[in-house]
Design an enzyme around this catalytic site. Sequence first.
Site, PDB file in Angstrom:
ATOM      1  N   CYS A  66      45.136  43.648  42.462  1.00 47.14           N
ATOM      2  CA  CYS A  66      44.874  44.163  41.112  1.00 47.14           C
ATOM      3  C   CYS A  66      44.919  43.059  40.070  1.00 47.14           C
ATOM      4  O   CYS A  66      44.290  43.151  39.025  1.00 47.14           O
ATOM      5  CB  CYS A  66      45.815  45.317  40.775  1.00 47.14           C
ATOM      6  SG  CYS A  66      47.556  44.961  40.876  1.00 47.14           S
TER       7      CYS A  66
ATOM      8  N   VAL B 102      42.190  42.807  37.219  1.00 48.09           N
ATOM      9  CA  VAL B 102      42.482  42.952  35.787  1.00 48.09           C
ATOM     10  C   VAL B 102      41.887  41.779  35.011  1.00 48.09           C
ATOM     11  O   VAL B 102      41.324  41.970  33.928  1.00 48.09           O
ATOM     12  CB  VAL B 102      44.002  43.072  35.541  1.00 48.09           C
ATOM     13  CG1 VAL B 102      44.316  43.012  34.051  1.00 48.09           C
ATOM     14  CG2 VAL B 102      44.534  44.366  36.130  1.00 48.09           C
TER      15      VAL B 102
END
Lengths: 505, 512
Positions: free
Chosen positions: B153, B157
């Site tokens: 992630c 991001v």
Amino acid sequence: MSLDYENDGAFHEKVIEEVLSAYPDKFAKRRKKHLSVAKGAEEGAAGAAGEEGALLSECDVKSNIKSIPGVMTIRGCAYAGSKGVVWGPIKDMVHISHGPVGCGQYSWSQRRNYYIGTTGIDSFVTMQVTSDFQERDIVFGGDKKLAKVIDELEEMFPLSHGLTIQSECPIGLIGDDIEAVSKKKNKEIGKTIVPVRCEGFRGVSQSLGHHIANDTIRDWVLDKKEHAFEAGPYDVNVIGDYNIGGDAWASRMLLEEMGLRVVGNWSGDATLAEIERSPKAKLNLIHCYRSMNYICRHMEEKYGIHWMEYNFFGPSQIAASLRKIAKHFGPEIEEKAEAVIVKYQPLVDAVVAKYRPRLEGKSVMLYVGGLRPRHVITAYEDLGMEIAGTGYEFAHNDDYQRTGHYVRKGTLIYDDVTGYELEKFIERVRPDLVGSGIKEKYPVQKMGIPFRQMHSWDYSGPYHGYDGFAIFARDMDLAINNPVWGLFDPPWKKKDETPVLQAAE
Amino acid sequence: MPQSAEKVLDHATLFHEPEYQELFKRKRETFECPASAESVEAQREYTKTWGYREKNLAREAAVINPAKACQPLGAVFAAAGFEKTMSFVHGSQGCVAYYRSHLSRHFKEPASAVSSSMTEDAAVFGGLNNMIDGLANTYSLYDPKMIAVSTTCMAEVIGDDLKSFIGNAKAKGSVPEDFHVPHAHTPAFVGSHVDGYDNMIKGVLEHFWDGKERSAGTSINIIPGFDGFCVGNNRELKRILDVMGVKYTLIQDASDQFDTPSDGHFRMYSGGTTLADTEAALNAKATLSLQAWCTRKTLDYIGDKGQETASFHYPLGVAATDELLVKVSELAGVEIPESLTLERGRLVDAMADSQAYLHGKKYAIFGDPDFVYAMARFIMETGGEPTHCLATNGTKAWAEEMETLLASSPFGKGAKVWAGKDLWALRSLMMTEPVDFVIGSSYGKYLERDTGAPLIRLTFPIFDRHHHHRFPLMGYQGGLQLLRTILDKVFDKLDRDSEIPAKTDISFDLTR
């Protein structure tokens, strides 16, 4: 019981060279600094309980440096260091894995921090509580959600004594203000709420997570609440014992028997109250130096509490440590410490008599984290075993300084070892036992080499204290002397007969 | 002193000894400042009530004991099913340590994957250099034929673009220009591991198929989906397909990768769909997905390529296996051989022999959407009632499919579907509407402890029992395994409930 042996340093140097030759040049250079061969301790240095001091031997490697991309480092991250190691074991608090679901899921119940309590009612260690971030939380921020999470957890777990917010990677990247949420919610519900900035991309390993977690205890827990508590002259905190498989209990047993009161255990089986009252203790006893030296230094500075390293693995170190600790408190405790050592000597003798003949001369390679790459060495040596190589996942320079006391000349030293290096080292050295983690276990066993997980005690334990030493000895024996290692070669391909000892009874 | 060299006590019994019990008591009373015993008891009772259940089910933000993992885990598992393929996960390194551990704990096998080890500077400047260096190192050290790139992630991001990064790395010579580096963006904050599986399979197929013309053949592709029982299941599937004489390609087969022998050698890679077969699979007549919820995007992509597609929900038991075989026989133009008809008959025979012990039993079932669907269906075939069907990663559409399934049988009457709920919610469901057994993964052991309903471990992850995954659940033979696993638990419970001499052992029957 000290052993006299030396490893083949020249051979180990050669193995290092071989391993480095597989890397692209740029990275061979970088990895070279992390691999070394111990030069050997000076006379009389062996067996001393590890602590910072003069460098007695050189096992100099670079450490606490970023891992190289693409090499299969065995390291974890800051979140693992905070939630997984420092905060997670505190049992009466709810630890929120703040971010996407994975981090909390993979670390759920995996560290074997034993505790007594009713899970989901007054204890929460083996639960996976997460804000389970979705795309909208990334886009719009997660602070509102976090506030709601806290409200809902308060409704679900009214008997919790506090909450911690364990940040996963996205939190720091999207600019959430978890500190503000924590302060606000603390006012509303009146419970300790600790925001921890342990996003996984911070630092180079678990290690920064330990540090950050220590700092949050300093900033958000200590001096925040008054506890009616009558301090005694023999009050100690045990720092850096996570009660894996019950380690802290086996340790506590000995400390109590020598007349000390363990008023707080950081952090296995701990309650928030134990942490809060820590500054009232007379001495901090630190086992895992790497993960909690920070708070010891803070307590020394702020409250004048001395701290002392000790080692409860194996009878040599246990006795040395008991004496060292007792000395701090004077004759009365010293006398009791001696009585403890005497009390357990028959057990030690019986364990050694039973297992040493089965383990004598067997070589071991270790690759672990925290304190173990050095602390368990003497426990093996108490059983007549020899350490051929050892290394740390996330050590700093001061850990390697402490390692010189323990290792013999010629020992192979590897920092932040890669999957490739470790496999090659093991293949070339062919030790009789490897002690490392779950990711290393199965490759090593397939090579026909016995293995014990030395993070989780391979679902066994405790290994601390005298009670633990008996289990440690049993486990090393059952790993090495199991008949399965003799079954690898089919008879139509059999090369040599490996004699296998019968089961220990 | 409880410890001795003669009989070494470890944690399983050591702490039951009086010395330790007293130590616990001293600690608790003097130092812990615990919640009072009365308040603990009151809260424990309260959590069994409908009132608590209502609040528990109303949670919108806090997730407690979810039964799902994040996308990259699925991607790493998917990549493990291709020939000599190394997973390369772009982002923070701790994640990769987690995936590897998670898979190893279930399979009791090595799980290899590398990370691009991004840290704070990469968070600011992006992870391009990590990709360039990382691919070069992986290529030199681990000798893969393919490197399958997915993302954590963190990389998602900050918006790292895999396609251009990989292109850049190739231009810089990290790996040869023609070396296979498929990729998939696998954000952990979207969906779950089943979607990560989907994205990675699609990424691999795109890598091999994009820009190529399909010339339709007669072979059939089969995509198994994310399956912790792949070792047993895939081998059984292949046996069935061989018996039927079908020409097929399993797209993604991790059965050998997660079941290598102990013979003195560590194999970093073993088996898997060959890259040549993966490429040639474009020309198949059709692709069957055994787990629809693991392959939504992949099947769309394959459909767009002109292949016929069909999907199943982890076919288990009689009727679901029938459907699979019928479909395969239709597509491949082969008869279902007599030997399989015999196997079918034997499974039905076994179910008939045991039906009295299964009829009317109530179950809670949790796991991935396809598994829960399959299990509920099989349970109804045995005359059992799938009272609570829960998938933390189940969607609304899944819930609708489940409702349709449950409505198809009288045994589904009164059963309820819980999409998106977690195991703490299931605890309330089981407290208020008790069941006889709970079927799921090892995570269910906490439900067993708290509610008393025995756990039947039939899906990933199984950490606390060994080797279940080595035996198939699919096919008629797998159905026998499934049946026996459930029956063992039923009989063990009967025995356990009747084992106190002179009290409950009236029905401690020798023959059942």
